[in-house]
Write an enzyme that holds these catalytic residues in place. Structure first.
Site, PDB file in Angstrom:
ATOM      1  N   PRO A   1       2.199  64.662 -16.365  1.00 46.92           N
ATOM      2  CA  PRO A   1       1.740  65.320 -14.733  1.00 46.92           C
ATOM      3  C   PRO A   1       1.284  65.060 -14.308  1.00 46.92           C
ATOM      4  O   PRO A   1       0.322  63.895 -14.488  1.00 46.92           O
ATOM      5  CB  PRO A   1       1.687  66.707 -15.826  1.00 46.92           C
ATOM      6  CG  PRO A   1       2.137  66.488 -16.871  1.00 46.92           C
ATOM      7  CD  PRO A   1       2.021  65.402 -17.397  1.00 46.92           C
TER       8      PRO A   1
ATOM      9  N   HIS B   1      -9.364  71.429 -19.824  1.00 45.85           N
ATOM     10  CA  HIS B   1     -10.100  70.943 -19.198  1.00 45.85           C
ATOM     11  C   HIS B   1     -11.398  71.482 -18.737  1.00 45.85           C
ATOM     12  O   HIS B   1     -11.955  71.599 -17.792  1.00 45.85           O
ATOM     13  CB  HIS B   1      -8.960  70.781 -17.381  1.00 45.85           C
ATOM     14  CG  HIS B   1      -8.505  69.733 -16.968  1.00 45.85           C
ATOM     15  ND1 HIS B   1      -7.223  70.436 -16.233  1.00 45.85           N
ATOM     16  CD2 HIS B   1      -7.329  68.941 -17.506  1.00 45.85           C
ATOM     17  CE1 HIS B   1      -6.383  69.368 -16.184  1.00 45.85           C
ATOM     18  NE2 HIS B   1      -7.099  68.056 -17.011  1.00 45.85           N
TER      19      HIS B   1
ATOM     20  N   ASP C   1      -0.109  60.451 -25.177  1.00 48.02           N
ATOM     21  CA  ASP C   1       0.404  59.826 -25.371  1.00 48.02           C
ATOM     22  C   ASP C   1       2.128  60.333 -26.355  1.00 48.02           C
ATOM     23  O   ASP C   1       2.822  60.127 -25.613  1.00 48.02           O
ATOM     24  CB  ASP C   1      -0.361  58.736 -27.191  1.00 48.02           C
ATOM     25  CG  ASP C   1       0.871  58.652 -28.022  1.00 48.02           C
ATOM     26  OD1 ASP C   1       1.517  57.985 -27.608  1.00 48.02           O
ATOM     27  OD2 ASP C   1       0.750  59.594 -29.276  1.00 48.02           O
TER      28      ASP C   1
ATOM     29  N   VAL D   1       4.766  60.981 -23.034  1.00 54.08           N
ATOM     30  CA  VAL D   1       5.236  60.081 -22.761  1.00 54.08           C
ATOM     31  C   VAL D   1       6.507  59.136 -24.483  1.00 54.08           C
ATOM     32  O   VAL D   1       6.278  59.243 -25.321  1.00 54.08           O
ATOM     33  CB  VAL D   1       4.771  58.817 -22.544  1.00 54.08           C
ATOM     34  CG1 VAL D   1       5.440  57.365 -21.873  1.00 54.08           C
ATOM     35  CG2 VAL D   1       3.891  59.409 -21.021  1.00 54.08           C
TER      36      VAL D   1
ATOM     37  N   ASP E   1     -14.184  76.388 -24.869  1.00 53.09           N
ATOM     38  CA  ASP E   1     -14.355  77.773 -24.727  1.00 53.09           C
ATOM     39  C   ASP E   1     -13.424  77.572 -23.567  1.00 53.09           C
ATOM     40  O   ASP E   1     -12.595  77.379 -23.322  1.00 53.09           O
ATOM     41  CB  ASP E   1     -16.084  77.653 -24.663  1.00 53.09           C
ATOM     42  CG  ASP E   1     -16.213  77.960 -23.018  1.00 53.09           C
ATOM     43  OD1 ASP E   1     -15.887  76.753 -22.352  1.00 53.09           O
ATOM     44  OD2 ASP E   1     -17.607  77.905 -22.637  1.00 53.09           O
TER      45      ASP E   1
ATOM     46  N   GLY F   1       7.237  61.207 -26.258  1.00 51.66           N
ATOM     47  CA  GLY F   1       6.558  60.965 -27.677  1.00 51.66           C
ATOM     48  C   GLY F   1       5.527  60.731 -28.741  1.00 51.66           C
ATOM     49  O   GLY F   1       5.019  59.684 -27.618  1.00 51.66           O
TER      50      GLY F   1
ATOM     51  N   ASP G   1       3.873  58.691 -30.659  1.00 49.85           N
ATOM     52  CA  ASP G   1       4.095  57.538 -31.607  1.00 49.85           C
ATOM     53  C   ASP G   1       3.464  56.452 -31.444  1.00 49.85           C
ATOM     54  O   ASP G   1       3.064  55.219 -31.853  1.00 49.85           O
ATOM     55  CB  ASP G   1       5.537  56.470 -30.983  1.00 49.85           C
ATOM     56  CG  ASP G   1       5.439  56.863 -29.566  1.00 49.85           C
ATOM     57  OD1 ASP G   1       4.569  56.593 -28.825  1.00 49.85           O
ATOM     58  OD2 ASP G   1       6.146  56.387 -29.075  1.00 49.85           O
TER      59      ASP G   1
ATOM     60  N   ASN H   1      -3.161  56.301 -15.756  1.00 51.08           N
ATOM     61  CA  ASN H   1      -3.801  55.728 -16.914  1.00 51.08           C
ATOM     62  C   ASN H   1      -5.121  54.901 -16.292  1.00 51.08           C
ATOM     63  O   ASN H   1      -6.125  54.943 -17.083  1.00 51.08           O
ATOM     64  CB  ASN H   1      -3.265  54.620 -18.405  1.00 51.08           C
ATOM     65  CG  ASN H   1      -2.333  56.430 -18.665  1.00 51.08           C
ATOM     66  OD1 ASN H   1      -2.409  57.595 -18.771  1.00 51.08           O
ATOM     67  ND2 ASN H   1      -1.018  55.823 -19.729  1.00 51.08           N
TER      68      ASN H   1
END
Length: 338
Positions: free
Chosen positions: A174, A204, A78, A81, A266, A83, A85, A105
């Site tokens: 990205p 990740h 979100d 892209v 972690d 900002g 919003d 997505n």
């Protein structure tokens, strides 16, 4: 005759940058719209908000441990892209193609129902008061905390956008196949920096990736006809078993981004990189640049510093391109504008 003692002159230094910052905040300058955020924004209007969000995230994780990473990814996709919003939550309409089905997505972004359920609970307690983007921002923080990461304070007062942009999603999110320089450029265009690239990539440490995002590393890396030489041999064998080259239907099968501590937030992600066990090309690429490689080494040694600095980067991310004041709206349902 005693001479009167002169009153001492008080010297002080004018902090020009601070005065400029305060002046911009007071003028509601669009580049500093986060000046209007407040830790206690809903203190009177929705005092139970944080508890409602936390319980909603906790319930979702108890049902599906993968959802913690999904919510965190939803928040990132979100904000990166145009900002933060909540545009990523909008369904397509006759007049608008949303971001849910953009390339990065489609068939991979998850957690929409979790935010829907939390929003419904919030609406019962505080109708038309809390934005979907603030709920998503809090949910991302709680997903990390409930997975073992550190807590950070979240300022609130963002407002929801009224449109989405699938083209921007395709261009600005990205890709795991992109060079590190490209990824860094996308971050810096949002006011983030190379340190944020390293820290936010550390998300990740939880979650999974589909075979198609890393399969070319297993058999024909960059057209070489061979596996990626930078991939740990033991991990390579496991991944080749999960995503065999002979099976063209398994592109959506999953592998953990961190096979050592799959669901725990972690710093093992960084230890994996040093062992050439980063699943995605974009992860392992952090060892190529000396600047990012030194940060990977640092965070692999100091877990507390990683979780602490990760929170700081998340605060920066959650302030990218936000709407406040009279801009945007408070959506009643996160999937559609009012």
């Amino acid at each position: 005759m005693v001479e009167k003692q002169k009153k001492p002159v008080t010297h002080f230094t004018i902090n020009i940058p601070m005065l400029l910052f305060l002046a911009l905040c007071m003028s509601q300058h669009p580049l500093l719209s986060h000046c209007q955020l407040d830790y206690n924004f809903y203190y009177k209007t929705c005092p139970l908000l944080e508890g409602i969000v936390r319980n909603g995230v906790w319930s979702a994780i108890m049902n599906d441990t993968r959802i913690a990473a999904s919510i965190l990814r939803l928040h990132f996709h979100d904000c990166i892209v145009n900002g933060c919003d909540a545009s990523v939550l909008l369904d397509d309409t006759v007049d608008m193609t949303g971001e849910k089905n953009a390339g990065p997505n489609r068939n991979s972004l998850r957690g929409f129902e979790v935010i829907d359920n939390i929003k419904a609970d919030v609406e019962k307690n505080c109708p038309s008061t809390v934005s979907c983007v603030d709920i998503l921002t809090l949910a991302a923080r709680d997903a990390v905390v409930l997975s073992g990461g550190s807590y950070w304070y979240v300022q609130l007062g963002r407002r929801d956008g009224t449109t989405a942009n699938d083209q921007a999603a395709n261009q600005q999110i990205p890709s795991p196949f992109e060079p590190l320089d490209n990824i860094t450029a996308k971050f810096t265009s949002k006011g983030l920096d190379i340190k944020d690239v390293v820290l936010l990539s550390g998300a990740h440490t939880i979650g999974f990736a589909q075979c198609f995002t890393f399969k070319r590393r297993l058999f024909d890396f960059k057209g070489s006809g061979k596996p990626d030489p930078n991939l740990n041999s033991n991990l390579l064998q496991n991944l080749q078993s999960t995503c065999p080259s002979s099976d063209s239907t398994n592109s959506n099968k999953l592998a953990p981004l961190d096979p050592v501590t799959i669901s725990k937030f972690d710093n093992v992600y960084y230890k994996n990189l040093l062992n050439n066990s980063g699943l995605l090309e974009s992860d392992q690429a952090l060892l190529i640049d000396p600047k990012t490689a030194s940060m990977v080494d640092y965070y692999s040694k100091y877990p507390y510093m990683y979780t602490s600095d990760f929170g700081a980067s998340m605060v920066k991310l959650s302030n990218v391109g936000i709407l406040t004041g009279q801009n945007g709206q408070i959506r009643k349902k996160c999937r559609s504008v009012n």
